[in-house]
Design a protein around this motif. Structure first.
Motif, short mmCIF file in Angstrom:
data_model
loop_
_atom_site.label_atom_id
_atom_site.label_comp_id
_atom_site.label_asym_id
_atom_site.label_seq_id
_atom_site.Cartn_x
_atom_site.Cartn_y
_atom_site.Cartn_z
N GLU A 29 0.83 -1.20 0.00
CA GLU A 29 0.00 0.00 0.00
C GLU A 29 0.87 1.26 0.00
O GLU A 29 0.61 2.21 -0.73
CB GLU A 29 -0.91 0.00 1.23
N ARG A 30 1.93 1.27 0.79
CA ARG A 30 2.84 2.42 0.82
C ARG A 30 3.53 2.62 -0.51
O ARG A 30 3.65 3.75 -1.00
CB ARG A 30 3.89 2.24 1.91
N VAL A 31 4.00 1.53 -1.11
CA VAL A 31 4.70 1.63 -2.40
C VAL A 31 3.76 2.16 -3.47
O VAL A 31 4.12 3.05 -4.24
CB VAL A 31 5.30 0.27 -2.81
N LEU A 32 2.54 1.63 -3.54
CA LEU A 32 1.60 2.08 -4.55
C LEU A 32 1.18 3.52 -4.32
O LEU A 32 0.94 4.27 -5.27
CB LEU A 32 0.39 1.16 -4.60
N ASP A 33 1.08 3.93 -3.07
CA ASP A 33 0.66 5.30 -2.75
C ASP A 33 1.76 6.30 -3.09
O ASP A 33 1.50 7.35 -3.67
CB ASP A 33 0.30 5.39 -1.27
N LYS A 34 2.99 5.99 -2.73
CA LYS A 34 4.10 6.92 -2.95
C LYS A 34 4.80 6.69 -4.28
O LYS A 34 5.31 7.61 -4.89
CB LYS A 34 5.14 6.79 -1.83
N GLY A 35 4.85 5.45 -4.74
CA GLY A 35 5.55 5.11 -5.96
C GLY A 35 6.97 4.67 -5.66
O GLY A 35 7.57 5.04 -4.65
N LEU A 36 7.51 3.85 -6.55
CA LEU A 36 8.86 3.33 -6.41
C LEU A 36 9.49 3.31 -7.79
O LEU A 36 8.88 2.84 -8.75
CB LEU A 36 8.82 1.91 -5.83
N VAL A 37 10.70 3.83 -7.91
CA VAL A 37 11.40 3.86 -9.19
C VAL A 37 12.71 3.11 -9.02
O VAL A 37 13.46 3.36 -8.09
CB VAL A 37 11.69 5.30 -9.65
N ILE A 38 12.94 2.17 -9.93
CA ILE A 38 14.20 1.44 -9.96
C ILE A 38 14.79 1.68 -11.34
O ILE A 38 14.14 1.45 -12.36
CB ILE A 38 13.98 -0.07 -9.73
N ALA A 39 16.01 2.19 -11.37
CA ALA A 39 16.65 2.51 -12.65
C ALA A 39 18.05 1.91 -12.68
O ALA A 39 18.73 1.84 -11.67
CB ALA A 39 16.73 4.02 -12.82
N GLY A 40 18.42 1.45 -13.86
CA GLY A 40 19.76 0.91 -14.02
C GLY A 40 20.15 0.85 -15.48
O GLY A 40 19.29 0.79 -16.35
N ASP A 41 21.43 0.90 -15.74
CA ASP A 41 21.95 0.83 -17.11
C ASP A 41 22.96 -0.30 -17.18
O ASP A 41 23.77 -0.48 -16.27
CB ASP A 41 22.64 2.13 -17.51
N ILE A 42 22.92 -1.02 -18.28
CA ILE A 42 23.89 -2.07 -18.54
C ILE A 42 24.61 -1.71 -19.83
O ILE A 42 23.97 -1.45 -20.85
CB ILE A 42 23.22 -3.45 -18.69
#
Length: 128
Positions: A29-42
């Motif tokens: 619920e917290r993640v969906l409410d605030k949002g979560l971004v995961i970024a990476g480059d290979i």
């Protein structure tokens, strides 16, 4: 375990003191409410020559949260939205109609030029 002198029982607390444990539903619920971004480059390089770059971006959020930050690609994706499919079809129809109208205008303008030139030739012939 019995506490000496207190007569009561002792219940061990989770790590971090008296904090309540958080279950998976609360975390989600917290993640969906605030949002979560995961970024990476290979990047794959050979002798300082870049052969391959893969950019990974993962956004986990509720639809409302995503819309609030300006992410709404699913609304215009024809595979996910029947309205978008209809709009895509309308766009293709409009493009076809515009192309046909441009061709027709070009034909009319070419015909007009021919008519103007023919009229000019007739006027030249009438002059003494």
């Amino acid at each position: 375990m019995t506490v000496v002198g207190g007569g009561g029982s002792y219940e061990p607390q989770p790590y971090g003191g008296g904090h309540q444990s958080t279950n998976l539903a609360d975390i989600l619920e917290r993640v969906l409410d605030k949002g979560l971004v995961i970024a990476g480059d290979i990047q794959v390089n050979l002798l300082d020559i870049e052969l391959l770059t893969i950019k990974l971006r993962l956004v986990v959020a509720s639809l409302e949260t995503a819309k609030a930050v300006g992410i709404d690609w699913w609304e215009t994706d024809p595979w996910l939205n029947s309205k978008a499919r209809t709009l895509e079809r309308q766009d293709r129809d409009l493009e076809l109609e515009n192309r046909e109208l441009r061709d027709r205008i070009a034909e009319l303008e070419a015909g007009r030029r021919e008519a103007v030139e023919a009229r000019h030739e007739q006027q030249e012939k009438k002059r003494p």
